[in-house]
Design a protein around this motif. Structure first.
Motif, PDB file in Angstrom:
ATOM      1  N   THR A  25      33.680  12.694  -1.151  1.00  0.00           N
ATOM      2  CA  THR A  25      33.416  13.188  -2.502  1.00  0.00           C
ATOM      3  C   THR A  25      32.286  12.389  -3.146  1.00  0.00           C
ATOM      4  O   THR A  25      32.005  11.265  -2.723  1.00  0.00           O
ATOM      5  CB  THR A  25      34.674  13.106  -3.393  1.00  0.00           C
ATOM      6  OG1 THR A  25      34.362  13.643  -4.685  1.00  0.00           O
ATOM      7  CG2 THR A  25      35.138  11.675  -3.558  1.00  0.00           C
ATOM      8  N   GLN A  71      28.330  18.180  -1.517  1.00  0.00           N
ATOM      9  CA  GLN A  71      29.777  18.122  -1.725  1.00  0.00           C
ATOM     10  C   GLN A  71      30.405  19.520  -1.669  1.00  0.00           C
ATOM     11  O   GLN A  71      31.509  19.692  -1.167  1.00  0.00           O
ATOM     12  CB  GLN A  71      30.099  17.466  -3.061  1.00  0.00           C
ATOM     13  CG  GLN A  71      31.584  17.584  -3.379  1.00  0.00           C
ATOM     14  CD  GLN A  71      32.077  16.512  -4.305  1.00  0.00           C
ATOM     15  OE1 GLN A  71      31.301  15.772  -4.891  1.00  0.00           O
ATOM     16  NE2 GLN A  71      33.375  16.428  -4.449  1.00  0.00           N
ATOM     17  N   SER A  75      33.417  20.398   0.686  1.00  0.00           N
ATOM     18  CA  SER A  75      34.689  20.856   0.114  1.00  0.00           C
ATOM     19  C   SER A  75      35.242  22.064   0.847  1.00  0.00           C
ATOM     20  O   SER A  75      36.444  22.184   1.058  1.00  0.00           O
ATOM     21  CB  SER A  75      34.512  21.227  -1.357  1.00  0.00           C
ATOM     22  OG  SER A  75      34.223  20.080  -2.096  1.00  0.00           O
TER      23      SER A  75
END
Lengths: 232, 115
Positions: A25, A71, A75
């Protein structure tokens, strides 16, 4: 490790560049960048990605936007599991002063379903760079998980732990002799931050770091290696 | 000694590379996903069970002289890995089943691990 304390420790160690690389993250990157304003310390936005092979890879970018776009890709590749704080710890997101903003509920201590080379190619295409992390660690590392550095791996350097010494490390992994090695803190606590890798670069940018790792155009990287008795 | 071919048939594996050497005998079994451990623990003519599908798997299998590699849980090698397996003569076998299940089935076939 809240942003003002990170900056204070960076100042104490005389660091002029740090990278924020949370696991899978980059939600805390902006807060640290904000906290760095006026300190003279440059903060590279980044992430420590865990690949399909369970290899940890530092992904570094120039801009927060690049990092956030990366990200989003990551994800989508993480398993839909919820964090269990009593096992994996809380996954806090904080602001520049260290105040609690929220907690990431998705489990970040998992592997993204992306192969090593796929990660390198994707990060490069987004203007970032990849440095395999703590390759001498017995777990979550390139050397432990994949046995050796794949010959076609398109990276310029490998990160070793602060416990690594050339004398024993290069004997154990002779392949590392041909690699540019850097030492970072892999700091999960303030006292683990390190100031042993010096980049001779014109600006704190990915492109410049690339040149330094390759030793091109007058750029260079110098690592302060400890003697066997100086390891902390 | 049981051959790779018999294992492929009994466990319904998909052979995707170097399928001409399926008559090779299998001496024993080894399971791990850490290639550094495989390099130390697996023996020549073993069959290796792993969920890793990275190209380094081929180098390790070739280095040790393994009889075959079973990639579990539906993991599939990419084209580069397949090409390397073909050129190194490494037999890759695929299955959707887990490592645990495959190891259990191999044990029932009489394939034992190194003591």
């Amino acid at each position: 490790m809240i942003p003002p304390l990170i900056m204070e420790q960076a100042r104490r160690l005389g660091l002029s560049m740090i990278a924020i690389t949370d696991h899978n993250t980059c939600d805390n990157v902006e807060a640290v960048i904000e906290a760095s304003e006026g300190t003279g310390v440059h903060v590279l936005p980044g992430m420590e990605l865990q690949s399909r092979e369970e290899v940890h890879l530092l992904c570094l970018f120039d801009t927060v936007l690049q990092c956030h776009e990366w990200q989003e890709v990551v994800s989508r590749k993480l398993p839909p599991l919820s964090n269990k704080e009593e096992i994996f710890g809380a996954q806090f997101v904080v602001d520049a002063t260290g105040e609690f903003v929220g907690a990431e509920e998705r489990l970040l201590a998992a592997s993204a379903d992306m192969g090593l080379e796929e990660v390198v190619a994707e990060v490069h295409s987004r203007g970032g760079m990849v440095i395999p992390a703590h390759v001498d660690r017995p777990s979550f590392s390139l050397l432990a998980n994949l046995g050796f550095v794949p010959e076609s791996l398109d990276v310029e350097a490998l990160e070793v732990t602060r416990q690594f010494t050339p004398m024993t490390g290069l004997e154990r992994w002779p392949q590392l002799k041909s690699w540019c090695l850097i030492v970072d803190g892999d700091a999960h606590r303030l006292h683990e931050m390190q100031n042993r890798t010096l980049f001779k670069i014109a600006a704190p940018r990915v492109e410049e770091i690339h040149l330094a790792l390759k030793g091109e155009q007058g750029r260079a990287v110098v690592v302060d290696w400890p003697g066997p008795s100086q390891i902390s | 000694m049981i051959s790779v071919k018999e294992i492929v048939e009994k466990l319904h594996l998909e052979a995707v590379s170097s399928t001409r050497s399926l008559d090779r005998p299998v001496a024993g079994g080894y399971a791990s996903d850490l290639l550094s451990c495989v390099m130390k623990g697996a023996k020549k003519d073993d069959i290796w069970i792993t969920l890793q599908s990275h190209v380094n798997v081929i180098a390790v299998a070739s280095l040790i002289g393994l009889a075959a590699v079973i990639m579990t849980e539906g993991n599939r090698p990419d084209q580069e890995t397949l090409n390397r397996a073909e050129s190194e003569g490494v037999t890759l076998l695929l299955t959707p089943r887990t490592t645990y299940t495959v190891v259990g089935a191999l044990n029932e076939l009489g394939i034992k691990g190194n003591p």
